[in-house]
Design a protein around this motif. Structure first.
Motif, PDB file in Angstrom:
ATOM      1  N   ARG A  67       3.249  11.160  12.214  1.00  0.00           N
ATOM      2  CA  ARG A  67       3.240  11.059  10.751  1.00  0.00           C
ATOM      3  C   ARG A  67       1.825  11.061  10.169  1.00  0.00           C
ATOM      4  N   GLY A  68       0.797  11.108  11.032  1.00  0.00           N
ATOM      5  CA  GLY A  68      -0.567  11.210  10.524  1.00  0.00           C
ATOM      6  C   GLY A  68      -1.435   9.992  10.748  1.00  0.00           C
ATOM      7  N   LEU A  69      -0.932   8.942  11.413  1.00  0.00           N
ATOM      8  CA  LEU A  69      -1.725   7.745  11.674  1.00  0.00           C
ATOM      9  C   LEU A  69      -2.465   7.906  12.999  1.00  0.00           C
ATOM     10  N   THR A  70      -3.746   7.550  13.022  1.00  0.00           N
ATOM     11  CA  THR A  70      -4.515   7.584  14.256  1.00  0.00           C
ATOM     12  C   THR A  70      -4.332   6.269  14.999  1.00  0.00           C
ATOM     13  N   PRO A  71      -3.911   6.294  16.256  1.00  0.00           N
ATOM     14  CA  PRO A  71      -3.729   5.039  16.987  1.00  0.00           C
ATOM     15  C   PRO A  71      -5.032   4.252  17.104  1.00  0.00           C
ATOM     16  N   ALA A  72      -4.923   2.927  16.985  1.00  0.00           N
ATOM     17  CA  ALA A  72      -6.075   2.065  17.217  1.00  0.00           C
ATOM     18  C   ALA A  72      -6.430   2.086  18.703  1.00  0.00           C
ATOM     19  N   PRO A  73      -7.650   1.703  19.073  1.00  0.00           N
ATOM     20  CA  PRO A  73      -7.998   1.637  20.506  1.00  0.00           C
ATOM     21  C   PRO A  73      -7.034   0.749  21.279  1.00  0.00           C
ATOM     22  N   SER A 106       0.792  -1.229   0.000  1.00  0.00           N
ATOM     23  CA  SER A 106       0.000   0.000   0.000  1.00  0.00           C
ATOM     24  C   SER A 106       0.827   1.283   0.000  1.00  0.00           C
ATOM     25  N   SER A 107       0.406   2.225  -0.863  1.00  0.00           N
ATOM     26  CA  SER A 107       1.037   3.547  -0.846  1.00  0.00           C
ATOM     27  C   SER A 107       0.630   4.332   0.396  1.00  0.00           C
ATOM     28  N   THR A 108      -0.543   4.030   0.960  1.00  0.00           N
ATOM     29  CA  THR A 108      -0.994   4.716   2.176  1.00  0.00           C
ATOM     30  C   THR A 108      -0.164   4.297   3.378  1.00  0.00           C
ATOM     31  N   VAL A 109       0.108   3.000   3.492  1.00  0.00           N
ATOM     32  CA  VAL A 109       0.860   2.491   4.638  1.00  0.00           C
ATOM     33  C   VAL A 109       2.361   2.694   4.445  1.00  0.00           C
ATOM     34  N   TYR A 110       2.792   2.887   3.214  1.00  0.00           N
ATOM     35  CA  TYR A 110       4.213   3.025   2.883  1.00  0.00           C
ATOM     36  C   TYR A 110       4.971   4.017   3.777  1.00  0.00           C
ATOM     37  N   PRO A 111       4.480   5.265   3.951  1.00  0.00           N
ATOM     38  CA  PRO A 111       5.268   6.202   4.777  1.00  0.00           C
ATOM     39  C   PRO A 111       5.361   5.782   6.237  1.00  0.00           C
ATOM     40  N   PHE A 112       4.347   5.089   6.749  1.00  0.00           N
ATOM     41  CA  PHE A 112       4.403   4.630   8.135  1.00  0.00           C
ATOM     42  C   PHE A 112       5.424   3.509   8.285  1.00  0.00           C
ATOM     43  N   THR A 113       5.423   2.590   7.338  1.00  0.00           N
ATOM     44  CA  THR A 113       6.377   1.480   7.404  1.00  0.00           C
ATOM     45  C   THR A 113       7.801   1.964   7.170  1.00  0.00           C
ATOM     46  N   THR A 114       7.999   2.941   6.294  1.00  0.00           N
ATOM     47  CA  THR A 114       9.360   3.466   6.106  1.00  0.00           C
ATOM     48  C   THR A 114       9.846   4.165   7.373  1.00  0.00           C
ATOM     49  N   ASP A 152      -6.779   5.020   9.719  1.00  0.00           N
ATOM     50  CA  ASP A 152      -6.576   6.116   8.777  1.00  0.00           C
ATOM     51  C   ASP A 152      -7.948   6.534   8.269  1.00  0.00           C
ATOM     52  N   GLY A 153      -8.045   7.734   7.782  1.00  0.00           N
ATOM     53  CA  GLY A 153      -9.268   8.176   7.136  1.00  0.00           C
ATOM     54  C   GLY A 153      -9.057   8.277   5.652  1.00  0.00           C
ATOM     55  N   LEU A 154     -10.080   7.957   4.900  1.00  0.00           N
ATOM     56  CA  LEU A 154     -10.029   8.135   3.455  1.00  0.00           C
ATOM     57  C   LEU A 154     -10.584   9.530   3.168  1.00  0.00           C
ATOM     58  N   ALA A 155      -9.698  10.480   2.956  1.00  0.00           N
ATOM     59  CA  ALA A 155     -10.094  11.883   2.865  1.00  0.00           C
ATOM     60  C   ALA A 155     -10.503  12.269   1.451  1.00  0.00           C
ATOM     61  N   LEU A 156     -11.506  13.127   1.363  1.00  0.00           N
ATOM     62  CA  LEU A 156     -11.839  13.837   0.139  1.00  0.00           C
ATOM     63  C   LEU A 156     -11.422  15.284   0.358  1.00  0.00           C
ATOM     64  N   ALA A 157     -10.642  15.819  -0.572  1.00  0.00           N
ATOM     65  CA  ALA A 157     -10.105  17.163  -0.366  1.00  0.00           C
ATOM     66  C   ALA A 157      -9.965  17.879  -1.698  1.00  0.00           C
ATOM     67  N   ALA A 161     -11.133  20.233  -8.978  1.00  0.00           N
ATOM     68  CA  ALA A 161     -11.056  18.789  -8.752  1.00  0.00           C
ATOM     69  C   ALA A 161     -11.103  18.440  -7.268  1.00  0.00           C
ATOM     70  N   ILE A 162     -11.601  17.232  -6.994  1.00  0.00           N
ATOM     71  CA  ILE A 162     -11.602  16.644  -5.660  1.00  0.00           C
ATOM     72  C   ILE A 162     -10.698  15.420  -5.693  1.00  0.00           C
ATOM     73  N   GLY A 163      -9.850  15.271  -4.690  1.00  0.00           N
ATOM     74  CA  GLY A 163      -8.946  14.136  -4.619  1.00  0.00           C
ATOM     75  C   GLY A 163      -9.369  13.151  -3.541  1.00  0.00           C
ATOM     76  N   VAL A 164      -9.028  11.890  -3.742  1.00  0.00           N
ATOM     77  CA  VAL A 164      -9.320  10.818  -2.785  1.00  0.00           C
ATOM     78  C   VAL A 164      -8.001  10.164  -2.396  1.00  0.00           C
ATOM     79  N   PHE A 165      -7.648  10.198  -1.094  1.00  0.00           N
ATOM     80  CA  PHE A 165      -6.397   9.597  -0.636  1.00  0.00           C
ATOM     81  C   PHE A 165      -6.423   9.467   0.876  1.00  0.00           C
ATOM     82  N   GLY A 166      -5.392   8.862   1.426  1.00  0.00           N
ATOM     83  CA  GLY A 166      -5.316   8.662   2.863  1.00  0.00           C
ATOM     84  C   GLY A 166      -5.253   9.979   3.625  1.00  0.00           C
ATOM     85  N   PHE A 167      -5.856  10.005   4.809  1.00  0.00           N
ATOM     86  CA  PHE A 167      -5.910  11.220   5.630  1.00  0.00           C
ATOM     87  C   PHE A 167      -4.517  11.758   5.936  1.00  0.00           C
ATOM     88  N   SER A 168      -3.543  10.884   6.128  1.00  0.00           N
ATOM     89  CA  SER A 168      -2.210  11.357   6.486  1.00  0.00           C
ATOM     90  C   SER A 168      -1.635  12.269   5.407  1.00  0.00           C
TER      91      SER A 168
END
Length: 364
Positions: A336-342, A53-61, A133-138, A257-264
């Motif tokens: 880095r923008g990830l919301t912790p799980a409960p 995943s490109s969304t998880v990529y920055p967290f794993t790096t 993570d949130g799937l943001a529209l922006a 335009a509206i974009g769709v991508f990870g909240f981070s």
């Protein structure tokens, strides 16, 4: 947007030329003996290889950087952004020392993917939910201000909304209360887990606002998927590839335009972008954590249990990920923008990560 105060973030890691060169060399027949054996040498193990995943990529790096600082005896992990679907396919099918040890996923593994892994001899898989993570529209800060409902999103982007021809050209065509602004959405390709999440959380939920679609889902799941998740292909929805930063750049160039991508990624570019409210709710750390935002989703990493038991470094990498200083409140990944799980979720998956406990396929 209101959110908890955070410490300044370190710059995002990117795949540098050295890593790219190593991937190219490791995948070819030439090069040194150590590269042909997966990057290992007599006194140094092979690097951990991670795709997905490109969304998880920055967290794993970011975790890979911490791992490398903590465990100097292991080479730096190689992390590649391939998209969730493509990454899981590689994880399940690739053979040999250069095959991926782990995969990042912006959605949960599908039963069909688990079956593919088993068919290729990958019979034990460790699943770790790393956060939310949130799937943001922006859109660009220079763009118009209006929110959308899930129904609006579905009617604007479906190939055949509720089984009828797609005729909408502007948002007003979708909903008379919306402005007369051209429909143009830039989003992820079909290979992306973000696309799967978008279909599930926005397209399907919007489609289900029509009572006839609820009845169709109960009667014919395949037909329901066709009507509710097939996206129009007439230029109103543009695939932005697996690089979410590229979508951000396109939005700054096109205020409509509206974009769709990870909240981070949205959270990293608040100076350039503003959120599109969905059902009156903006994506934020708070609304994602408590589930008020419709686009909240869990993120995952998967590891091969056989590799984790045998290959040096994987156990330590998983343990690094599953520490409070990394994935907990106020930790590295929240910065880095990830919301912790409960807390109970983190505790359960930390036990799996440290104990290398394979997932039960019945959970999927």
């Amino acid at each position: 947007m209101a959110k908890p105060a955070k410490r300044p973030r370190a710059p995002r890691l990117t795949r540098g030329t050295a890593v790219t060169a190593l991937l190219l060399l490791a995948g070819c027949g030439g090069g040194t003996a150590s590269l042909r054996s997966g990057g290992a040498s007599e006194d140094r193990p092979a690097p951990i290889r991670i795709v997905g995943s490109s969304t998880v990529y920055p967290f794993t790096t970011a975790v890979a950087e911490q791992f490398s600082l903590r465990f100097l005896k292991f080479p730096a992990p190689i992390v590649e952004s391939t998209g969730t679907g493509g990454g899981i396919k590689l994880f399940c099918e690739a053979k040999g020392p250069n095959a991926p040890d782990m995969v990042n996923a912006s959605r949960r593994m599908k039963p069909s993917e688990y079956a593919l892994c088993r068919a290729n001899g990958v019979t034990e898989i460790i699943e770790v939910q790393v956060g939310l993570d949130g799937l943001a529209l922006a859109r660009s800060r220079r763009g118009p201000d209006f929110g959308l409902s899930e129904r609006d999103i579905y009617l604007a982007l479906a190939a055949r909304p509720f089984g009828r021809p797609q005729t909408a050209r502007t948002w007003r065509d979708v909903n008379p209360a919306l402005p007369d602004v051209r429909i143009e959405v830039i989003g992820p390709p079909p290979t992306s887990g973000t696309r799967d999440s978008f279909n599930e959380m926005f397209m399907e939920d919007g489609c289900l606002t029509e009572p006839a679609m609820k009845a169709l889902k109960a009667r014919d799941e395949r037909r329901f998927k066709e009507i509710c998740t097939a996206i129009r292909e007439d230029g109103r929805f543009v695939e932005g590839g697996e690089n979410d930063n590229l979508i951000v750049m396109k939005l700054t160039q096109n205020p409509v335009a509206i974009g769709v991508f990870g909240f981070s990624y949205f959270d990293d570019h608040l100076d350039k972008l503003k959120a599109v409210k969905v059902n009156g709710v903006e994506p934020s750390f708070a609304t994602i954590a408590d589930g008020r935002y419709p686009g909240a989703r869990p993120l995952y990493i998967y590891a091969r249990a056989d590799r984790a038991r045998m290959k040096p470094g994987i156990r330590e990498f998983l343990a690094t990920y599953a520490t409070e200083a990394v994935w907990g409140p106020g930790g590295l990944l929240e910065e880095r923008g990830l919301t912790p799980a409960p807390t109970p979720v983190r505790a359960a998956f930390a036990a799996r990560a440290r104990g290398l406990v394979p997932m039960n396929p019945a959970e999927l």
